[in-house]
Motif scaffolding. Structure first.
Motif, PDB file in Angstrom:
ATOM      1  N   VAL A 147       0.867  -1.176   0.000  1.00 18.81           N
ATOM      2  CA  VAL A 147       0.000   0.000   0.000  1.00 18.81           C
ATOM      3  C   VAL A 147       0.906   1.229   0.000  1.00 18.81           C
ATOM      4  N   PRO A 148       0.854   2.043  -1.068  1.00 21.73           N
ATOM      5  CA  PRO A 148       1.716   3.234  -1.106  1.00 21.73           C
ATOM      6  C   PRO A 148       1.530   4.103   0.130  1.00 21.73           C
ATOM      7  N   SER A 149       2.622   4.520   0.729  1.00 21.54           N
ATOM      8  CA  SER A 149       2.562   5.277   1.985  1.00 21.54           C
ATOM      9  C   SER A 149       1.907   6.633   1.807  1.00 21.54           C
ATOM     10  N   ASN A 150       1.894   7.136   0.571  1.00 19.56           N
ATOM     11  CA  ASN A 150       1.279   8.433   0.302  1.00 19.56           C
ATOM     12  C   ASN A 150      -0.156   8.300  -0.206  1.00 19.56           C
ATOM     13  N   SER A 151      -0.715   7.102  -0.108  1.00 20.52           N
ATOM     14  CA  SER A 151      -2.078   6.882  -0.585  1.00 20.52           C
ATOM     15  C   SER A 151      -3.084   7.650   0.265  1.00 20.52           C
ATOM     16  N   ASN A 152      -4.124   8.147  -0.384  1.00 19.17           N
ATOM     17  CA  ASN A 152      -5.183   8.855   0.344  1.00 19.17           C
ATOM     18  C   ASN A 152      -6.018   7.909   1.192  1.00 19.17           C
ATOM     19  N   LEU A 153      -5.935   6.624   0.888  1.00 16.19           N
ATOM     20  CA  LEU A 153      -6.744   5.629   1.586  1.00 16.19           C
ATOM     21  C   LEU A 153      -5.833   4.531   2.122  1.00 16.19           C
ATOM     22  N   ASP A 154      -5.738   4.420   3.434  1.00 18.52           N
ATOM     23  CA  ASP A 154      -4.892   3.404   4.060  1.00 18.52           C
ATOM     24  C   ASP A 154      -5.689   2.115   4.205  1.00 18.52           C
ATOM     25  N   THR A 155      -5.431   1.162   3.335  1.00 16.35           N
ATOM     26  CA  THR A 155      -6.198  -0.093   3.310  1.00 16.35           C
ATOM     27  C   THR A 155      -5.396  -1.293   3.788  1.00 16.35           C
ATOM     28  N   LEU A 156      -4.174  -1.089   4.268  1.00 15.57           N
ATOM     29  CA  LEU A 156      -3.345  -2.244   4.646  1.00 15.57           C
ATOM     30  C   LEU A 156      -3.946  -3.005   5.822  1.00 15.57           C
ATOM     31  N   GLY A 157      -4.605  -2.287   6.740  1.00 16.64           N
ATOM     32  CA  GLY A 157      -5.263  -2.976   7.844  1.00 16.64           C
ATOM     33  C   GLY A 157      -6.349  -3.921   7.363  1.00 16.64           C
ATOM     34  N   VAL A 158      -7.081  -3.541   6.316  1.00 16.93           N
ATOM     35  CA  VAL A 158      -8.100  -4.409   5.721  1.00 16.93           C
ATOM     36  C   VAL A 158      -7.462  -5.666   5.148  1.00 16.93           C
ATOM     37  N   ILE A 159      -6.322  -5.490   4.487  1.00 19.61           N
ATOM     38  CA  ILE A 159      -5.621  -6.626   3.889  1.00 19.61           C
ATOM     39  C   ILE A 159      -5.239  -7.644   4.953  1.00 19.61           C
ATOM     40  N   TYR A 160      -4.737  -7.170   6.090  1.00 17.01           N
ATOM     41  CA  TYR A 160      -4.379  -8.106   7.168  1.00 17.01           C
ATOM     42  C   TYR A 160      -5.621  -8.735   7.799  1.00 17.01           C
ATOM     43  N   GLU A 161      -6.704  -7.986   7.895  1.00 21.86           N
ATOM     44  CA  GLU A 161      -7.936  -8.576   8.425  1.00 21.86           C
ATOM     45  C   GLU A 161      -8.463  -9.685   7.523  1.00 21.86           C
ATOM     46  N   ARG A 162      -8.077  -9.677   6.262  1.00 20.84           N
ATOM     47  CA  ARG A 162      -8.467 -10.743   5.331  1.00 20.84           C
ATOM     48  C   ARG A 162      -7.559 -11.965   5.451  1.00 20.84           C
ATOM     49  N   GLY A 163      -6.522 -11.888   6.295  1.00 24.32           N
ATOM     50  CA  GLY A 163      -5.599 -13.011   6.422  1.00 24.32           C
ATOM     51  C   GLY A 163      -4.502 -12.998   5.378  1.00 24.32           C
ATOM     52  N   LEU A 164      -4.246 -11.830   4.793  1.00 24.52           N
ATOM     53  CA  LEU A 164      -3.186 -11.652   3.811  1.00 24.52           C
ATOM     54  C   LEU A 164      -2.086 -10.801   4.440  1.00 24.52           C
ATOM     55  N   ILE A 165      -0.946 -10.676   3.768  1.00 24.53           N
ATOM     56  CA  ILE A 165       0.167  -9.913   4.318  1.00 24.53           C
ATOM     57  C   ILE A 165       0.592  -8.819   3.344  1.00 24.53           C
ATOM     58  N   GLY A 166       1.312  -7.835   3.862  1.00 22.35           N
ATOM     59  CA  GLY A 166       1.782  -6.749   3.019  1.00 22.35           C
ATOM     60  C   GLY A 166       2.559  -5.731   3.823  1.00 22.35           C
ATOM     61  N   THR A 167       2.846  -4.588   3.190  1.00 20.73           N
ATOM     62  CA  THR A 167       3.664  -3.566   3.831  1.00 20.73           C
ATOM     63  C   THR A 167       3.344  -2.202   3.242  1.00 20.73           C
ATOM     64  N   TYR A 168       3.697  -1.158   3.981  1.00 16.69           N
ATOM     65  CA  TYR A 168       3.665   0.195   3.446  1.00 16.69           C
ATOM     66  C   TYR A 168       4.966   0.433   2.671  1.00 16.69           C
ATOM     67  N   HIS A 169       4.884   1.291   1.638  1.00 13.08           N
ATOM     68  CA  HIS A 169       6.110   1.641   0.919  1.00 13.08           C
ATOM     69  C   HIS A 169       5.873   2.875   0.065  1.00 13.08           C
ATOM     70  N   ASP A 170       6.911   3.680  -0.073  1.00 13.27           N
ATOM     71  CA  ASP A 170       6.908   4.823  -0.978  1.00 13.27           C
ATOM     72  C   ASP A 170       7.738   4.432  -2.194  1.00 13.27           C
ATOM     73  N   TRP A 171       7.092   4.342  -3.368  1.00 13.02           N
ATOM     74  CA  TRP A 171       7.781   3.847  -4.557  1.00 13.02           C
ATOM     75  C   TRP A 171       8.739   4.857  -5.172  1.00 13.02           C
ATOM     76  N   CYS A 172       8.910   6.013  -4.554  1.00 13.34           N
ATOM     77  CA  CYS A 172      10.001   6.902  -4.960  1.00 13.34           C
ATOM     78  C   CYS A 172      11.327   6.405  -4.385  1.00 13.34           C
ATOM     79  N   GLU A 173      11.263   5.375  -3.536  1.00 10.71           N
ATOM     80  CA  GLU A 173      12.456   4.797  -2.926  1.00 10.71           C
ATOM     81  C   GLU A 173      12.536   3.307  -3.254  1.00 10.71           C
ATOM     82  N   ALA A 174      13.698   2.726  -3.002  1.00 11.81           N
ATOM     83  CA  ALA A 174      13.902   1.301  -3.259  1.00 11.81           C
ATOM     84  C   ALA A 174      13.180   0.460  -2.208  1.00 11.81           C
TER      85      ALA A 174
END
Length: 637
Positions: A512-539
């Motif tokens: 989930v892009p860290s600069n996104s207007n909508l923070d949905t990463l918590g929803v992703i984890y509630e679904r039993g999936l995994i992920g991370t925040y990241h700014d794609w201007c960086e590696a």
């Protein structure tokens, strides 16, 4: 002489002939008008079905097929498939028809050819480079945290694969084997020989399943945990393993339908995260230092092997209500092992007392301590914890804090508050379903209105759309052939792509892009999936060549005005395996610009229609990174 009269047969025949000619002319004219009207209607209104689209639209394209590789279908294979598949995957030519200004370092209209970097950069991790890290403070391990290169330090070259690089073993064989040529490091096989982390067998590594805390193997160790807490039954789905070694714990949890995020520092043991990803196990480079981990609050059902003190406060933040923390190794069972650990009894006792005291202060309850294992559980809500503040003054409960904010956010010496509840039996924030129902059940953050712009209907529609998209992807890439294991979704939204892939032997890093207007990463984890925040201007926090398939839906529309998309594409090249695949979804203008850059990156690609047909303005760019490696004996630093 006989006169003509009105009833004469000659006069009658002339009149009949005129009528027939008039009828014929009117009939032909009527048919022409009717045909014109029908033709106008067909061009004005879009077809209503998929078959209509492909029966009406035909494009003769002169471009060559993308590749003979089975990853991407050629034009001949497309023509032999169904009409919907062949038309949808037609190569579309947008040359010189679309122009858009996008922030890029490449010269306008000129394909820039990117050279290979020196072999010394073969394992380059830009934001966790140990050389750069030495410039920073060693206090709280800050020097091991993310420190990205400046604009002047950016590389505009392609990271080379080692000579003789091979496609990794397919899952599940990759859990136990990796090619030596892909990660030519024997250090762990020597340093951790007694603990049985990794062994060298000819041209490959073998992973026996051992680890620092489970010398008898990860499988037996997990069985011991299962005797103490419910690992089966679907109540535990997401886990985090800090200081993961080569991620054997996470690797062996997969057969129990538990998805573990493993992470470890860049330079503690050589290439341990790289080994984990080569095995097909989720992993990231990271450390518990001065900053929060890049995950939302209430994300994981179980945490393993974290340190205590301030770090337990961070584990508490990312643990779901009712989640478990497992500790094995020093100082647990110190009375038996203290001589082998080369530490005094007093020192080990003080350390364990400190852990026990911290756990009480943050309201955790000790479930059990048996043999080499100790397990604590986080409360399901904070009703009792708030009352305990009268007894335990520190740490206090955080006041003004967004618990999900975790991108370059400093840790705080306070307890992250749980959502309020109305009674002691209620799970703070809402209970989640058991796995696998959890994947498609309405996540509590949506059902409780935490994301006002996302409704239950939106969630269901998103799932339906991704089901159609993945069905389409199966026609253009070999999803079911085991070619892909590590997949990244660069703009995951609600995790619909990952959920639609659950029947395949893959795992997805939902970003989930860290600069996104909508923070949905918590929803992703509630679904039993995994992920991370990241700014794609960086590696990204990973080694080169660690993902088989990257999905980039709308990413460049988000970042085209924020940073140089050439740098972003070079980063995608860095983390993509040779012969790996990228699926871009965006507007034609953006995709044309992307293709112009990737043509100079040794990628093969073509633009094709949206799965719904040519009338959708969104298009798909399907790309493949070609196979090439660095040269043996090339200059090393």
């Amino acid at each position: 002489m006989v006169k003509d009269y009105n009833g004469s047969p000659k006069h009658y025949n002339q009149l009949e002939s005129k009528r027939k000619r008039l009828t014929y002319i009117l009939g032909v004219s009527g048919l022409c008008i009717l045909s014109y009207i029908l033709g106008a209607r067909q061009t004005t209104f879009a077809p209503t079905t998929q078959s209509e689209v492909y029966s009406k639209v035909g494009c003769d394209v002169g471009s060559p097929p993308l590749s003979s590789n089975p990853t991407v279908p050629s034009s001949s294979s497309s023509s032999s498939s169904s009409s919907s598949s062949s038309s949808s995957s037609s190569i579309l030519d947008f040359e010189a028809h679309h122009q858009i200004e996008i922030k890029s370092s490449t010269a306008g209209g000129v394909v820039q050819k990117f050279p290979p970097c020196e072999m010394s950069y073969s394992e380059y991790t830009p934001c966790q480079d140990p050389v750069r890290g030495r410039r920073f403070d060693r206090n709280m391990l800050k020097y091991r945290e993310r420190h990205c290169p400046t604009k002047e330090e950016l590389l505009f070259c392609l990271i080379p694969a080692p000579p003789n690089y091979k496609a990794p073993f397919k899952w599940p064989q990759s859990r136990d084997y990796a090619w030596y040529d892909n990660i030519p490091h024997k250090e762990l096989s020597i340093e951790k020989a007694v603990q049985n982390w990794i062994q060298v067998e000819g041209d490959r590594f073998r992973f026996p399943g051992g680890g620092t805390m489970f010398p008898k193997g990860a499988d037996a160790y997990i069985d011991n945990i299962a005797e103490l807490i419910p690992l089966t039954g679907g109540s535990i789905r997401t886990a985090i393993d800090t200081g993961c070694g080569v991620a054997s714990w996470g690797a062996y949890l997969t057969k129990r339908d538990i998805l573990a995020m493993s992470f470890a520092p860049r330079d503690t043991h050589e290439a341990q995260v790289q080994f984990a990803l080569e095995r097909g196990v989720p992993a990231m480079i990271g450390i518990m230092g001065s900053q929060r981990l890049p995950y939302p609050a209430r994300a994981f059902d179980m945490a393993h092997c974290s340190r205590y003190g301030l770090y337990l406060l961070e584990v508490d933040r990312i643990l779901r209500p009712g989640g478990y923390w497992i500790l094995s190794g020093p100082p647990i069972r110190w009375k038996k092992y203290w001589r082998g650990w080369e530490r005094t009894q007093e020192d080990l006792k003080q350390e364990q007392d400190g852990i026990e005291d911290t756990a009480k202060h943050i309201c955790w309850k000790k479930v059990i301590e048996k043999d080499d294992l100790a397990i604590w559980q986080k409360p399901i809500n904070h009703l009792e914890c708030v009352q305990n503040r009268k007894l335990y003054k520190t740490p206090h409960i955080c006041q003004s804090d967004n618990p999900d904010m975790a991108w370059y956010t400093d840790m705080e010496k306070c307890i992250t508050p749980l959502p309020e509840v109305s009674n002691p039996e209620e799970v703070a924030g809402g209970a989640v379903e058991k796995w696998p129902e959890r994947a498609f059940a309405i996540p509590p953050r949506i059902s409780r209105g935490s994301l006002p712009s996302i409704t239950v209907e939106n969630f269901k529609e998103d799932n339906d759309q991704w089901k159609d998209k993945v069905t389409h992807y199966k026609q253009i890439i070999p999803l079911s052939q085991g070619r892909y294991r590590n997949i990244m979704d660069m703009n995951a939204h609600l995790g619909g792509f990952a959920a639609a892939l659950l029947k395949y032997p893959v795992w997805v890093m939902n970003v989930v892009p860290s600069n996104s207007n909508l923070d949905t990463l918590g929803v992703i984890y509630e679904r039993g999936l995994i992920g991370t925040y990241h700014d794609w201007c960086e590696a990204f926090s990973t080694y080169p060549r660690t993902y088989d398939l990257i999905h980039a839906g709308g990413v460049f529309s988000i970042y085209q005005d924020r940073c140089d998309i050439t740098v972003l594409l070079l980063e995608m090249d860095r983390i993509l395996r040779p012969e790996g695949t990228v699926i871009f979804r965006d507007t034609v203008d953006v995709l044309v610009k992307i293709k112009a850059i990737t043509d100079g990156m040794r990628w093969k690609s073509h633009i094709m229609d949206h799965e719904s047909g040519p009338f959708n303005p969104e298009k798909i760019l399907l790309a493949m990174k070609t196979y090439w490696t660095g040269e043996a004996g090339q200059k090393q630093n």
